[in-house]
Design a protein around this motif. Structure first.
Motif, PDB file in Angstrom:
ATOM      1  N   VAL A  92       0.870  -1.164   0.000  1.00 47.06           N
ATOM      2  CA  VAL A  92       0.000   0.000   0.000  1.00 47.06           C
ATOM      3  C   VAL A  92       0.910   1.217   0.000  1.00 47.06           C
ATOM      4  O   VAL A  92       1.801   1.338   0.836  1.00 47.06           O
ATOM      5  N   LYS A  93       0.677   2.105  -0.954  1.00 44.57           N
ATOM      6  CA  LYS A  93       1.502   3.302  -1.110  1.00 44.57           C
ATOM      7  C   LYS A  93       0.581   4.509  -0.932  1.00 44.57           C
ATOM      8  O   LYS A  93      -0.403   4.651  -1.653  1.00 44.57           O
ATOM      9  N   LEU A  94       0.892   5.364   0.058  1.00 46.82           N
ATOM     10  CA  LEU A  94       0.078   6.546   0.346  1.00 46.82           C
ATOM     11  C   LEU A  94       0.926   7.810   0.283  1.00 46.82           C
ATOM     12  O   LEU A  94       2.080   7.804   0.714  1.00 46.82           O
ATOM     13  N   PRO A  95       0.347   8.908  -0.212  1.00 42.13           N
ATOM     14  CA  PRO A  95       1.107  10.162  -0.274  1.00 42.13           C
ATOM     15  C   PRO A  95       1.505  10.641   1.116  1.00 42.13           C
ATOM     16  O   PRO A  95       0.780  10.428   2.091  1.00 42.13           O
ATOM     17  N   VAL A  96       2.646  11.301   1.203  1.00 42.88           N
ATOM     18  CA  VAL A  96       3.157  11.804   2.471  1.00 42.88           C
ATOM     19  C   VAL A  96       2.417  13.063   2.906  1.00 42.88           C
ATOM     20  O   VAL A  96       2.421  13.411   4.071  1.00 42.88           O
ATOM     21  N   THR A  97       1.735  13.739   2.018  1.00 38.31           N
ATOM     22  CA  THR A  97       0.976  14.929   2.383  1.00 38.31           C
ATOM     23  C   THR A  97      -0.508  14.603   2.405  1.00 38.31           C
ATOM     24  O   THR A  97      -0.985  13.739   1.678  1.00 38.31           O
ATOM     25  N   ALA A  98      -1.219  15.314   3.268  1.00 40.99           N
ATOM     26  CA  ALA A  98      -2.658  15.137   3.387  1.00 40.99           C
ATOM     27  C   ALA A  98      -3.317  16.501   3.293  1.00 40.99           C
ATOM     28  O   ALA A  98      -2.710  17.507   3.666  1.00 40.99           O
ATOM     29  N   PRO A  99      -4.552  16.558   2.811  1.00 45.80           N
ATOM     30  CA  PRO A  99      -5.234  17.858   2.766  1.00 45.80           C
ATOM     31  C   PRO A  99      -5.363  18.439   4.164  1.00 45.80           C
ATOM     32  O   PRO A  99      -5.580  17.703   5.124  1.00 45.80           O
ATOM     33  N   ASP A 100      -5.214  19.777   4.287  1.00 43.77           N
ATOM     34  CA  ASP A 100      -5.416  20.395   5.594  1.00 43.77           C
ATOM     35  C   ASP A 100      -6.913  20.461   5.892  1.00 43.77           C
ATOM     36  O   ASP A 100      -7.749  20.167   5.043  1.00 43.77           O
ATOM     37  N   SER A 101      -7.274  20.832   7.108  1.00 41.28           N
ATOM     38  CA  SER A 101      -8.681  20.794   7.520  1.00 41.28           C
ATOM     39  C   SER A 101      -9.554  21.751   6.714  1.00 41.28           C
ATOM     40  O   SER A 101     -10.743  21.544   6.579  1.00 41.28           O
ATOM     41  N   ALA A 102      -8.994  22.823   6.174  1.00 44.58           N
ATOM     42  CA  ALA A 102      -9.761  23.760   5.372  1.00 44.58           C
ATOM     43  C   ALA A 102      -9.842  23.308   3.915  1.00 44.58           C
ATOM     44  O   ALA A 102     -10.585  23.873   3.126  1.00 44.58           O
ATOM     45  N   GLY A 103      -9.056  22.298   3.559  1.00 49.73           N
ATOM     46  CA  GLY A 103      -9.067  21.801   2.188  1.00 49.73           C
ATOM     47  C   GLY A 103      -8.355  22.705   1.205  1.00 49.73           C
ATOM     48  O   GLY A 103      -8.534  22.588   0.003  1.00 49.73           O
ATOM     49  N   THR A 104      -7.542  23.637   1.710  1.00 48.05           N
ATOM     50  CA  THR A 104      -6.900  24.603   0.827  1.00 48.05           C
ATOM     51  C   THR A 104      -5.444  24.297   0.527  1.00 48.05           C
ATOM     52  O   THR A 104      -4.861  24.901  -0.350  1.00 48.05           O
ATOM     53  N   GLY A 105      -4.852  23.413   1.236  1.00 41.82           N
ATOM     54  CA  GLY A 105      -3.436  23.118   1.032  1.00 41.82           C
ATOM     55  C   GLY A 105      -3.123  21.739   1.548  1.00 41.82           C
ATOM     56  O   GLY A 105      -4.004  20.917   1.730  1.00 41.82           O
ATOM     57  N   HIS A 106      -1.863  21.518   1.791  1.00 38.08           N
ATOM     58  CA  HIS A 106      -1.445  20.215   2.292  1.00 38.08           C
ATOM     59  C   HIS A 106      -0.577  20.378   3.523  1.00 38.08           C
ATOM     60  O   HIS A 106       0.203  21.311   3.630  1.00 38.08           O
ATOM     61  N   LEU A 107      -0.767  19.475   4.443  1.00 34.76           N
ATOM     62  CA  LEU A 107       0.049  19.434   5.643  1.00 34.76           C
ATOM     63  C   LEU A 107       1.027  18.276   5.518  1.00 34.76           C
ATOM     64  O   LEU A 107       0.640  17.182   5.109  1.00 34.76           O
ATOM     65  N   PRO A 108       2.295  18.473   5.849  1.00 39.75           N
ATOM     66  CA  PRO A 108       3.241  17.354   5.792  1.00 39.75           C
ATOM     67  C   PRO A 108       2.960  16.351   6.895  1.00 39.75           C
ATOM     68  O   PRO A 108       2.583  16.721   8.000  1.00 39.75           O
ATOM     69  N   LEU A 109       3.091  15.098   6.582  1.00 33.47           N
ATOM     70  CA  LEU A 109       2.995  14.039   7.575  1.00 33.47           C
ATOM     71  C   LEU A 109       4.402  13.657   7.983  1.00 33.47           C
ATOM     72  O   LEU A 109       5.353  13.865   7.243  1.00 33.47           O
ATOM     73  N   THR A 110       4.564  13.099   9.145  1.00 36.28           N
ATOM     74  CA  THR A 110       5.887  12.679   9.597  1.00 36.28           C
ATOM     75  C   THR A 110       5.903  11.165   9.719  1.00 36.28           C
ATOM     76  O   THR A 110       5.612  10.620  10.783  1.00 36.28           O
ATOM     77  N   PRO A 111       6.191  10.482   8.623  1.00 30.70           N
ATOM     78  CA  PRO A 111       6.180   9.017   8.657  1.00 30.70           C
ATOM     79  C   PRO A 111       7.389   8.467   9.401  1.00 30.70           C
ATOM     80  O   PRO A 111       8.445   9.077   9.458  1.00 30.70           O
ATOM     81  N   SER A 112       7.188   7.310   9.992  1.00 27.59           N
ATOM     82  CA  SER A 112       8.306   6.612  10.599  1.00 27.59           C
ATOM     83  C   SER A 112       8.362   5.211  10.000  1.00 27.59           C
ATOM     84  O   SER A 112       7.349   4.657   9.624  1.00 27.59           O
ATOM     85  N   ALA A 113       9.545   4.682   9.891  1.00 30.00           N
ATOM     86  CA  ALA A 113       9.715   3.355   9.305  1.00 30.00           C
ATOM     87  C   ALA A 113       9.720   2.325  10.413  1.00 30.00           C
ATOM     88  O   ALA A 113      10.123   2.595  11.536  1.00 30.00           O
ATOM     89  N   GLY A 114       9.247   1.140  10.080  1.00 31.27           N
ATOM     90  CA  GLY A 114       9.236   0.081  11.073  1.00 31.27           C
ATOM     91  C   GLY A 114       9.172  -1.277  10.417  1.00 31.27           C
ATOM     92  O   GLY A 114       9.009  -1.393   9.212  1.00 31.27           O
ATOM     93  N   HIS A 115       9.256  -2.307  11.224  1.00 28.96           N
ATOM     94  CA  HIS A 115       9.286  -3.670  10.719  1.00 28.96           C
ATOM     95  C   HIS A 115       8.744  -4.589  11.803  1.00 28.96           C
ATOM     96  O   HIS A 115       9.049  -4.417  12.971  1.00 28.96           O
ATOM     97  N   ALA A 116       7.906  -5.522  11.404  1.00 28.45           N
ATOM     98  CA  ALA A 116       7.395  -6.512  12.348  1.00 28.45           C
ATOM     99  C   ALA A 116       7.164  -7.808  11.603  1.00 28.45           C
ATOM    100  O   ALA A 116       6.942  -7.805  10.395  1.00 28.45           O
ATOM    101  N   SER A 117       7.254  -8.907  12.302  1.00 25.94           N
ATOM    102  CA  SER A 117       6.928 -10.183  11.665  1.00 25.94           C
ATOM    103  C   SER A 117       6.372 -11.128  12.709  1.00 25.94           C
ATOM    104  O   SER A 117       6.543 -10.931  13.898  1.00 25.94           O
ATOM    105  N   ALA A 118       5.676 -12.145  12.203  1.00 32.55           N
ATOM    106  CA  ALA A 118       5.111 -13.161  13.090  1.00 32.55           C
ATOM    107  C   ALA A 118       5.274 -14.502  12.423  1.00 32.55           C
ATOM    108  O   ALA A 118       5.202 -14.615  11.196  1.00 32.55           O
TER     109      ALA A 118
END
Length: 122
Positions: A92-118
């Motif tokens: 699943v590939k998602l953009p790093v920016t999301a619309p702001d609450s007013a819908g007028t621009g974009h707010l940067p997201l702060t992704p973190s990398a991780g790994h898990a297994s079972a």
């Protein structure tokens, strides 16, 4: 859920990895299993609503259709690679920016990398 069900007949492994794309424009969530895999003739249908290969009463075929709709609505993509007898990988590939609450621009997201297994041992 699908990944754990796919590994139920052997010692199964489900791996979940999050990462930032090299372009830094997308975050990625990858789920890989070593289950039964998806037959080639079913790959084109797995995101169709109500498509299922499960026995009656075990699933309605909405999970992947809902996933696809949500990801697409957020400007993302879903990729699947599978080999029968070897397993499946969903990315699943998602953009790093999301619309702001007013819908007028974009707010940067702060992704973190991780790994898990079972590993399934039963």
């Amino acid at each position: 859920m699908n990944a754990t069900e796919a590994t139920q007949h052997k010692v199964g492994r489900v791996e979940v990895v999050t990462s930032l794309a090299p372009s830094a424009d997308f975050v990625m969530l990858t789920v890989t299993d070593n289950g039964e895999g998806i037959p080639a003739e079913n790959l084109s249908k797995i995101f169709d609503p109500f498509f299922t290969t499960k026995p009656e009463g075990k699933g309605v075929g909405l999970g992947l259709a809902v996933l696809y709709g949500i990801v697409e609505a957020h400007g993302g993509e879903v990729d699947v690679k599978s080999k029968p007898g070897e397993g499946t990988t969903f990315t699943v590939k998602l953009p790093v920016t999301a619309p702001d609450s007013a819908g007028t621009g974009h707010l940067p997201l702060t992704p973190s990398a991780g790994h898990a297994s079972a590993t399934r041992l039963d």
